[in-house]
Design an enzyme around this catalytic site. Structure first.
Site, mmCIF file in Angstrom:
data_model
loop_
_atom_site.group_PDB
_atom_site.id
_atom_site.type_symbol
_atom_site.label_atom_id
_atom_site.label_comp_id
_atom_site.label_asym_id
_atom_site.label_seq_id
_atom_site.Cartn_x
_atom_site.Cartn_y
_atom_site.Cartn_z
ATOM 1 N N GLY A 156 -9.406 3.369 -8.296
ATOM 2 C CA GLY A 156 -8.603 4.535 -8.654
ATOM 3 C C GLY A 156 -8.708 4.840 -10.137
ATOM 4 N N SER A 206 2.314 0.648 -6.959
ATOM 5 C CA SER A 206 3.106 -0.331 -6.209
ATOM 6 C C SER A 206 4.339 -0.747 -6.993
ATOM 7 C CB SER A 206 2.267 -1.574 -5.908
ATOM 8 O OG SER A 206 1.123 -1.206 -5.200
ATOM 9 N N LYS A 224 -6.416 6.099 -11.744
ATOM 10 C CA LYS A 224 -5.119 5.826 -12.379
ATOM 11 C C LYS A 224 -5.282 4.648 -13.335
ATOM 12 C CE LYS A 224 -2.169 3.121 -11.097
ATOM 13 N NZ LYS A 224 -1.190 2.138 -10.706
ATOM 14 N N ASP A 225 -6.008 3.627 -12.886
ATOM 15 C CA ASP A 225 -6.288 2.473 -13.743
ATOM 16 C C ASP A 225 -7.607 2.766 -14.466
ATOM 17 O OD1 ASP A 225 -4.320 0.067 -12.670
ATOM 18 O OD2 ASP A 225 -4.731 1.616 -11.195
ATOM 19 N N LEU A 266 0.803 -1.221 0.000
ATOM 20 C CA LEU A 266 0.000 0.000 0.000
ATOM 21 C C LEU A 266 0.838 1.274 0.000
ATOM 22 C CD1 LEU A 266 -2.776 -1.099 2.549
ATOM 23 C CD2 LEU A 266 -2.753 -1.333 0.059
ATOM 24 N N HIS A 267 0.352 2.249 -0.742
ATOM 25 C CA HIS A 267 0.984 3.577 -0.791
ATOM 26 C C HIS A 267 -0.112 4.634 -0.592
ATOM 27 C CE1 HIS A 267 -0.676 3.651 -4.836
ATOM 28 N NE2 HIS A 267 0.028 2.583 -5.161
ATOM 29 N N MET A 311 1.508 7.501 -8.244
ATOM 30 C CA MET A 311 1.904 6.460 -7.286
ATOM 31 C C MET A 311 1.454 5.103 -7.797
ATOM 32 S SD MET A 311 1.371 8.069 -3.581
ATOM 33 C CE MET A 311 2.260 9.537 -3.129
ATOM 34 N N GLY A 344 -1.660 6.440 -2.596
ATOM 35 C CA GLY A 344 -2.783 6.347 -3.549
ATOM 36 C C GLY A 344 -3.872 5.448 -2.985
ATOM 37 N N HIS A 345 -3.457 4.300 -2.425
ATOM 38 C CA HIS A 345 -4.436 3.390 -1.810
ATOM 39 C C HIS A 345 -5.115 4.058 -0.611
ATOM 40 C CE1 HIS A 345 -1.509 0.289 -3.527
ATOM 41 N NE2 HIS A 345 -2.640 0.006 -4.123
HETATM 42 N N1 ATP Z 1 -1.749 6.707 -7.635
HETATM 43 C C1 ATP Z 1 -2.979 6.251 -7.489
HETATM 44 N N2 ATP Z 1 -4.009 7.109 -7.439
HETATM 45 C C2 ATP Z 1 -5.272 6.679 -7.306
HETATM 46 N N3 ATP Z 1 -5.600 5.381 -7.219
HETATM 47 C C3 ATP Z 1 -4.623 4.482 -7.279
HETATM 48 C C4 ATP Z 1 -3.273 4.866 -7.405
HETATM 49 N N4 ATP Z 1 -2.502 3.752 -7.418
HETATM 50 C C5 ATP Z 1 -3.351 2.718 -7.312
HETATM 51 N N5 ATP Z 1 -4.627 3.154 -7.228
HETATM 52 C C6 ATP Z 1 -5.812 2.337 -7.137
HETATM 53 O O1 ATP Z 1 -5.709 1.446 -6.067
HETATM 54 C C7 ATP Z 1 -6.445 0.260 -6.359
HETATM 55 C C8 ATP Z 1 -5.555 -0.911 -6.122
HETATM 56 O O2 ATP Z 1 -4.491 -0.849 -7.059
HETATM 57 P P1 ATP Z 1 -3.208 -1.740 -6.961
HETATM 58 O O3 ATP Z 1 -3.184 -2.426 -5.668
HETATM 59 O O4 ATP Z 1 -3.045 -2.530 -8.202
HETATM 60 O O5 ATP Z 1 -2.054 -0.647 -6.873
HETATM 61 P P2 ATP Z 1 -1.225 -0.018 -7.999
HETATM 62 O O6 ATP Z 1 -0.357 0.985 -7.372
HETATM 63 O O7 ATP Z 1 -2.122 0.376 -9.091
HETATM 64 O O8 ATP Z 1 -0.319 -1.202 -8.455
HETATM 65 P P3 ATP Z 1 0.330 -1.439 -9.838
HETATM 66 O O9 ATP Z 1 1.740 -1.074 -9.632
HETATM 67 O O10 ATP Z 1 0.056 -2.870 -9.984
HETATM 68 O O11 ATP Z 1 -0.336 -0.626 -10.868
HETATM 69 C C9 ATP Z 1 -6.885 0.384 -7.819
HETATM 70 O O12 ATP Z 1 -8.235 0.797 -7.847
HETATM 71 C C10 ATP Z 1 -5.984 1.448 -8.350
HETATM 72 O O13 ATP Z 1 -6.556 2.165 -9.426
HETATM 73 C C1 PAF Z 2 -8.937 -4.246 -8.808
HETATM 74 C C2 PAF Z 2 -7.849 -5.215 -8.421
HETATM 75 C C3 PAF Z 2 -7.706 -5.253 -6.912
HETATM 76 C C4 PAF Z 2 -8.305 -6.597 -8.870
HETATM 77 O O1 PAF Z 2 -7.333 -7.549 -8.579
HETATM 78 C C5 PAF Z 2 -6.513 -4.871 -9.097
HETATM 79 O O2 PAF Z 2 -6.598 -4.960 -10.482
HETATM 80 C C6 PAF Z 2 -5.963 -3.543 -8.648
HETATM 81 O O3 PAF Z 2 -5.410 -3.518 -7.571
HETATM 82 O O4 PAF Z 2 -6.083 -2.542 -9.375
HETATM 83 N N1 BAL Z 3 -3.425 -1.855 -10.674
HETATM 84 C C1 BAL Z 3 -3.590 -2.836 -11.704
HETATM 85 C C2 BAL Z 3 -3.076 -4.174 -11.356
HETATM 86 C C3 BAL Z 3 -2.193 -4.740 -12.389
HETATM 87 O O1 BAL Z 3 -1.595 -3.982 -13.172
HETATM 88 O O2 BAL Z 3 -2.029 -5.954 -12.448
#
Ligand code: ATP
Ligand code: PAF
Ligand code: BAL
Length: 418
Positions: free
Chosen positions: A177, A216, A179-180, A37-38, A214, A40-41
């Protein structure tokens, strides 16, 4: 709240926890994550907090959304650190961190058939002996473009695991988020199409102080790659500035991003411009309403009083509709009024010079309305339609590789809001 969240690893325990709270009349918000977690989470969790009585965070690195060639085995994790962050936040009531969501009485082994030849192989596949997981949710069109091109199993894996989480936690609201971006749209569509009674909320992108979104996976960047990765944000910012201040095409905007990321040493996976699905529907500016109403009233008094009652009603309804926030409807009524004046029977009592004048006035009003209500533009659009030019709010979506790390980001460009 201040107390430690309850940690559950078992889906039956999680379901029981949620159901018992809901039977007491409590509402539940779910924040699905893959952990590590960061901030953003944490922002997602803060968004969730006021939306329900209880907040549940799920932590699960879902093998179903990774292809065997992707980074499932090296995805960063730190459950102890995550649980501490969630406890410190003080607003999380439960954490759901299952070890395996595809374990149906022992009938699943990860990547057991990863090398099977198939067009869509993920890190979990059903076994030939009938055990294992073989049900997938596909959001057929939305999953195809953008990230779906280079990650063919990604969105079916995300949709499926999110559906599983929804069925286990049974939340009232779930936060994703922006971001995705495509993931958020896919989930919205799935929820609509499958009649889930869950409100999906998109939470704004959280960035590092220099602009990098941000993520992970950022931890997997070397210091040099970290510098290069900033080119995504810098190029999108330049693209946005150019789009808002110069006459450009979408291709030119995309080229700015492609060139800047390329020059920095990144490798572009995709850059696309998409219509944003909806934009807030603000109240129309009072000034414009007054001016336009006056304009129509003036025409009405000058030319329409001797004509039929039907014409008067049409003008009044036009004026009333102008006060609504739906420009589309206002335009179609104006079009109808125009058509009405052009028709022979209703305009029989009005001289042709007046009809012509009114037709011209209606056209002018239409043009004025287009300008006046541009900032109210609402795109009733759930699909990720590619756009050629930037007249309505769009989002520029970017995915790029820096070494072995694939990062995604996006930025809204709203030509109506400057
Ligand atoms: N910087 C961010 N701003 C807003 N929401 C975020 C951000 N980073 C992640 N999220 C959201 O947090 C939720 C969980 O995402 P996840 O655990 O995959 O983290 P991530 O930082 O997106 O990891 P990854 O490096 O896999 O992209 C998702 O809904 C994602 O869109
Ligand atoms: C929505 C989610 C938790 C599903 O595994 C993942 O894609 C993520 O963290 O963005
Ligand atoms: N935040 C999206 C997760 C993935 O890239 O697998």
């Amino acid at each position: 709240m201040g107390s430690e969240p309850e940690v559950m690893r078992d889906k039956a325990a999680m379901r029981l926890w949620s159901r018992s709270r809901r039977s007491q009349g409590k509402t539940v918000a779910l924040v699905p994550t893959m952990g590590f977690l960061h901030d953003g989470h944490l922002a997602l969790i803060r968004t969730a907090h006021p939306l329900a009585d209880l907040t549940v965070v799920s932590i699960y690195v879902n093998p179903g959304q990774f292809a065997p060639s992707e980074d499932f085995s090296t995805y960063p994790s730190d459950l102890t650190g995550d649980l501490k962050k969630l406890a410190d936040l003080g607003i999380v009531h439960a954490v759901f961190c299952p070890s395996n969501l595809y374990d149906y009485e022992g009938g699943f082994s990860e990547m057991s058939t990863a090398d099977r030849v198939s067009s869509a192989v993920s890190c979990i596949e059903a076994e030939d002996d009938g055990s294992g997981h073989e049900t997938w949710i596909r959001v057929e069109k939305l999953e195809r473009g953008l990230c779906g091109k280079s990650r063919p199993v990604f969105f079916r894996g995300v949709a499926t695991v999110v559906a599983k989480l929804f069925n286990i936690v049974e939340p009232d609201v779930a936060i994703f988020g922006k971001k995705d971006y495509q993931q958020w749209r896919v989930i919205c569509r799935m929820v609509r199409d499958l009649d889930y009674a869950i409100k999906i909320v998109g939470s704004e992108i959280v960035r590092e102080s220099d602009g990098l979104a941000m993520s992970s996976r950022n931890v997997r960047l070397s210091p040099e790659e970290r510098v290069k990765a900033l080119s995504i944000y810098n190029s999108m910012s330049k693209a946005k500035y150019t789009a808002l201040h110069e006459q450009t095409t979408c291709q030119e905007i995309k080229d700015i991003v492609i060139q800047m990321v390329d020059k920095a040493g990144g490798r572009i996976d995709c850059v696309e411009m998409k219509m944003t699905p909806t934009v807030p529907r603000p109240e129309p500016p009072a000034f414009h309403i007054v001016v336009l109403t006056y304009f129509l009233m003036f025409n009405f008094l000058q030319f329409c009083i001797p004509s039929s009652g039907c014409v008067q009603i049409l003008f009044f309804s036009t004026i009333l509709l102008l006060q609504r926030t739906d420009p589309g409807t206002s335009f179609s009524v104006l079009g109808f009024v125009q058509a009405h004046y052009g028709s022979t029977d209703s305009s029989a009592s009005a001289p042709s010079s007046i009809i012509l004048h009114l037709q011209q006035q209606c056209k002018l009003v239409k043009l004025l309305l287009v300008e006046a209500l541009r900032s109210d533009y609402v795109v009733e659009q759930e699909s990720l339609v590619a756009v050629e030019d930037i007249r309505t709010p769009v989002v520029i979506c970017v995915a790029a590789w820096f070494g072995k790390v694939r990062l995604i980001d996006n930025m809204e460009i709203n030509p109506c809001g400057i």
